[in-house]
Design a protein around this motif. Structure first.
Motif, PDB file in Angstrom:
ATOM      1  N   GLU A  66      74.855  55.375 -38.777  1.00 30.89           N
ATOM      2  CA  GLU A  66      73.781  54.908 -39.725  1.00 30.89           C
ATOM      3  C   GLU A  66      72.747  55.911 -39.541  1.00 30.89           C
ATOM      4  O   GLU A  66      72.506  57.030 -40.466  1.00 30.89           O
ATOM      5  CB  GLU A  66      73.629  54.077 -39.918  1.00 30.89           C
ATOM      6  N   VAL A  67      73.003  55.949 -38.796  1.00 33.60           N
ATOM      7  CA  VAL A  67      71.288  56.853 -37.991  1.00 33.60           C
ATOM      8  C   VAL A  67      72.039  58.503 -38.068  1.00 33.60           C
ATOM      9  O   VAL A  67      71.196  59.425 -38.161  1.00 33.60           O
ATOM     10  CB  VAL A  67      70.802  56.665 -36.435  1.00 33.60           C
ATOM     11  N   GLU A  68      73.069  58.441 -37.750  1.00 33.40           N
ATOM     12  CA  GLU A  68      73.311  60.229 -37.371  1.00 33.40           C
ATOM     13  C   GLU A  68      73.514  59.991 -38.504  1.00 33.40           C
ATOM     14  O   GLU A  68      72.763  61.714 -39.021  1.00 33.40           O
ATOM     15  CB  GLU A  68      75.130  60.152 -37.049  1.00 33.40           C
ATOM     16  N   ARG A  69      73.514  59.885 -39.637  1.00 32.91           N
ATOM     17  CA  ARG A  69      73.792  60.063 -40.716  1.00 32.91           C
ATOM     18  C   ARG A  69      72.267  60.210 -41.631  1.00 32.91           C
ATOM     19  O   ARG A  69      72.245  61.457 -42.682  1.00 32.91           O
ATOM     20  CB  ARG A  69      74.548  59.534 -41.706  1.00 32.91           C
ATOM     21  N   GLY A  70      71.694  59.430 -41.694  1.00 34.99           N
ATOM     22  CA  GLY A  70      69.957  59.518 -41.813  1.00 34.99           C
ATOM     23  C   GLY A  70      69.773  61.042 -41.448  1.00 34.99           C
ATOM     24  O   GLY A  70      68.743  61.266 -42.469  1.00 34.99           O
ATOM     25  N   TRP A  71      69.564  60.935 -40.038  1.00 36.71           N
ATOM     26  CA  TRP A  71      68.831  61.825 -39.298  1.00 36.71           C
ATOM     27  C   TRP A  71      69.921  63.467 -39.410  1.00 36.71           C
ATOM     28  O   TRP A  71      68.376  64.114 -39.642  1.00 36.71           O
ATOM     29  CB  TRP A  71      68.736  62.171 -38.096  1.00 36.71           C
ATOM     30  N   LEU A 116      79.925  65.940 -39.249  1.00 34.40           N
ATOM     31  CA  LEU A 116      79.066  66.024 -39.892  1.00 34.40           C
ATOM     32  C   LEU A 116      77.430  66.369 -39.506  1.00 34.40           C
ATOM     33  O   LEU A 116      77.087  67.438 -39.705  1.00 34.40           O
ATOM     34  CB  LEU A 116      78.817  64.745 -40.761  1.00 34.40           C
ATOM     35  N   ALA A 117      77.208  65.808 -38.375  1.00 38.36           N
ATOM     36  CA  ALA A 117      76.052  65.909 -37.819  1.00 38.36           C
ATOM     37  C   ALA A 117      75.890  67.204 -36.500  1.00 38.36           C
ATOM     38  O   ALA A 117      75.403  68.355 -36.869  1.00 38.36           O
ATOM     39  CB  ALA A 117      74.997  64.788 -36.585  1.00 38.36           C
ATOM     40  N   ARG A 118      77.191  67.318 -36.335  1.00 43.72           N
ATOM     41  CA  ARG A 118      77.298  68.896 -35.392  1.00 43.72           C
ATOM     42  C   ARG A 118      77.669  70.053 -36.661  1.00 43.72           C
ATOM     43  O   ARG A 118      76.768  71.360 -36.558  1.00 43.72           O
ATOM     44  CB  ARG A 118      79.018  68.845 -34.759  1.00 43.72           C
ATOM     45  N   SER A 119      78.212  69.622 -37.894  1.00 40.22           N
ATOM     46  CA  SER A 119      78.531  70.553 -38.402  1.00 40.22           C
ATOM     47  C   SER A 119      76.843  71.838 -39.661  1.00 40.22           C
ATOM     48  O   SER A 119      76.733  72.365 -39.803  1.00 40.22           O
ATOM     49  CB  SER A 119      79.512  70.758 -39.828  1.00 40.22           C
ATOM     50  N   THR A 120      76.388  70.117 -39.808  1.00 39.87           N
ATOM     51  CA  THR A 120      74.864  70.977 -39.857  1.00 39.87           C
ATOM     52  C   THR A 120      73.921  71.341 -39.244  1.00 39.87           C
ATOM     53  O   THR A 120      73.272  71.720 -39.946  1.00 39.87           O
ATOM     54  CB  THR A 120      74.641  68.877 -40.338  1.00 39.87           C
ATOM     55  N   ALA A 121      73.713  71.301 -37.694  1.00 40.73           N
ATOM     56  CA  ALA A 121      73.060  71.057 -37.311  1.00 40.73           C
ATOM     57  C   ALA A 121      73.851  73.108 -36.771  1.00 40.73           C
ATOM     58  O   ALA A 121      72.700  73.219 -36.427  1.00 40.73           O
ATOM     59  CB  ALA A 121      72.638  70.831 -35.959  1.00 40.73           C
TER      60      ALA A 121
END
Length: 172
Positions: A66-71, A116-121
């Motif tokens: 949830e936190v990974e997705r949120g931030w 998803l976090a890695r690809s977003t960053a």
């Protein structure tokens, strides 16, 4: 530190640049949570830390998804991202594992959110900022990385205590 041969966490190189350090420490803490859960069955992953607290290892995995997705996805990525587990009526639903909530789903979702976090960053500058869709406050990618390291470190402390209560394992 553990001497467990199953501990495959890569420790960041102390001479790497800032970005590699931030990504490396975040990955280290992600893998620390995975290590805390390794080798446990479903019942053990659902064991509460100290009732009435709802904290379980499975709940921590769900919370970190949830936190990974949120931030990363919602705040920094600017993508509308509905909560995975939490609802307006049950804001702590990520921690509240019910019989129908599976271990397989929780870990798959967590790993998916990390990807998803890695690809977003990826390819974005650490100084780039994005507004929180709820507050409008701007956050840099650097701040998001630092906050996520803090978030994992805090919850890995909880995971330490839960794991020790389950089977006595410490030092991971």
């Amino acid at each position: 530190m553990t001497t467990d041969p199953a501990d495959n966490r890569a420790r960041p190189n102390p001479t790497d640049g800032e970005r590699k350090q931030l990504e490396g420490w975040l990955d280290f803490h992600r893998e620390t949570l995975a290590l805390k859960c390794a080798g446990l069955d479903d019942a053990q992953l659902r064991a509460r830390s100290a009732p009435p607290s709802p904290i379980t290892l499975l709940g921590l995995v769900r919370h970190m998804a949830e936190v990974e997705r949120g931030w990363f996805v919602s705040v920094f990525g600017g993508e509308p991202a509905a909560p995975l587990y939490c609802t307006e009526d049950r804001p702590d639903r990520d921690f509240e594992c019910e019989p129908g909530d599976t271990t397989e789903e929780a870990f798959a979702t967590w790993r998916e959110q990390i990807a998803l976090a890695r690809s977003t960053a990826a390819g974005r500058d650490l100084d780039e900022t994005s507004p929180d869709p709820l507050t409008g406050e701007r956050y840099s990618l650097r701040w998001v990385h630092l906050h996520m390291i803090e978030e994992y470190a805090r919850h890995n402390g909880h995971a330490d205590l839960v794991r020790e209560r389950i089977d006595g394992a410490t030092g991971m």
